[in-house]
Design an enzyme around this catalytic site. Structure first.
Site, PDB file in Angstrom:
ATOM      1  N   ASP A  43      24.669  39.257  51.395  1.00 10.39           N
ATOM      2  CA  ASP A  43      25.455  38.955  52.595  1.00 10.39           C
ATOM      3  C   ASP A  43      26.951  38.859  52.309  1.00 10.39           C
ATOM      4  OD1 ASP A  43      23.020  38.796  53.966  1.00 10.39           O
ATOM      5  OD2 ASP A  43      22.836  36.654  53.572  1.00 10.39           O
ATOM      6  N   GLU A 216      20.694  42.198  63.428  1.00  9.81           N
ATOM      7  CA  GLU A 216      21.386  41.015  62.925  1.00  9.81           C
ATOM      8  C   GLU A 216      22.678  41.453  62.244  1.00  9.81           C
ATOM      9  OE1 GLU A 216      18.851  39.143  60.039  1.00  9.81           O
ATOM     10  OE2 GLU A 216      18.466  41.004  58.955  1.00  9.81           O
TER      11      GLU A 216
END
Length: 333
Positions: A43, A216
């Site tokens: 991430d 997402e």
């Protein structure tokens, strides 16, 4: 977790536990993807401050049989994309008193000389909410120490009408030239809301954006007069894994026009997560893959590794497709 001997690639000059800030900063020389070869990272969230690019990541520590175990956020920095310095953990989920676990995706932004850290965590069910939530921390410099800026969640699971308990994740933030900031986030549904001047509350309602195949990981940025919203997308008729798609708009409030795919699925990872920044005249796409083995832990869904590629635009301002490579941004000048 003990660090394993690094493989070829970004080689640490000194060894230090991944879970503690090293007394002598660990440095890495970039020699291709993944960036950091002695620990699992995921991430990626870049932030440019002056002549330095900071990169915030989650520290993947899943053991065999675990899906995710992300216990802290780590920070790295570079001034030239060649030499990277590891600064150790900048925050843990339990630094929020109302959080039980999970250092999920985050983004740090600078405003009014302070650094605001928006992130997804698991709310402690004994403190009034259950499921994923968004917290905000603040620091006076990019490396912290970050502290809870609000004392409670900015967004709770109950604040949105999503299809499951983890629809409030993956925050991305943008501040306009007039000083107004916006937060965008979501899983399955994508939400946005105007932040109040205090940066820890909303000045207006939460509303939903419609984007094709949104899954997402949204990431908002601007180039010239055009706004870009990159995100992890999924179309199971194409692939069972996430890809990175994007849309553009003339204003942050839309209307958003879908523009297609930036890059395909990550190698050996169901998830992929964009982090995009312009640094010293070049645009970079950060993402993660699941190809890195560290010691006896094989790469995969809960043990990912951050990578980077150059990103370019055509004459109309649209993003040219990005190919994921082992050489990454080599050669560097």
């Amino acid at each position: 977790m003990d660090q394993a001997a690094p493989t070829a690639g970004a080689v640490p000059a000194t060894a230090a536990p991944a879970t503690a800030a090293p007394a002598t900063a660990t440095t890495y020389q970039y020699t291709g993807n993944p960036l950091f070869r002695d620990l699992h990272t995921a991430d990626p969230a870049p932030l440019v401050v002056g002549d330095t690019l900071y990169l915030y990541v989650g520290h993947d520590e899943a053991a065999e049989g675990q899906m995710f175990n992300i216990t802290e956020w780590l920070a790295f920095s570079t001034k030239d994309m060649k030499t990277w310095t590891a600064h150790g953990p900048v925050m843990q989920p339990t630094d929020f008193s109302w959080v039980s676990r999970d250092a999920w995706a985050s983004q740090v932004t600078e405003k009014d000389g302070r650094f605001w850290f928006y992130t997804a965590v698991e709310h402690d069910p004994e403190q009034g909410s259950q499921g994923k939530a968004i917290g905000v921390a603040v620091a006076d410099n990019p490396l912290g120490p970050f502290r809870d800026a609000k004392g409670s969640a900015l967004v709770r699971n109950e604040d949105t009408q999503g299809p499951h308990s983890w629809d409030d994740i993956d925050p991305t933030v943008w501040t306009e030239e007039d000083g107004i900031s916006w937060l965008i986030w979501g899983n399955a549904n994508i939400y946005m809301a105007k932040l109040a001047p205090d940066m820890i509350s909303f000045d207006g309602p939460i509303r939903q954006i419609e984007l094709p195949d949104f899954e997402e990981g949204p990431w908002i940025f601007k180039r010239g007069d055009m706004y870009y919203l990159a995100y992890a997308s999924m179309d199971k008729t194409i692939s069972p894994d996430e890809r990175i798609s994007y849309a553009t708009a003339p204003a942050i409030t839309g209307p958003w026009t879908w523009r297609g795919e930036i890059t395909g699925a990550a190698a050996n990872s169901f998830t992929i997560h964009p982090g995009i920044a312009e640094f010293k005249g070049e645009w970079y796409l950060f993402y993660h893959v699941g190809t890195l083995d560290v010691g006896d832990l094989e790469g995969g869904l809960g043990r990912r590794a951050v990578a980077v590629e150059r990103m370019t635009f055509d004459e109309d301002g649209l993003i040219n497709p990005v190919t994921q490579t082992e050489t990454g941004i080599l050669p560097l000048p």
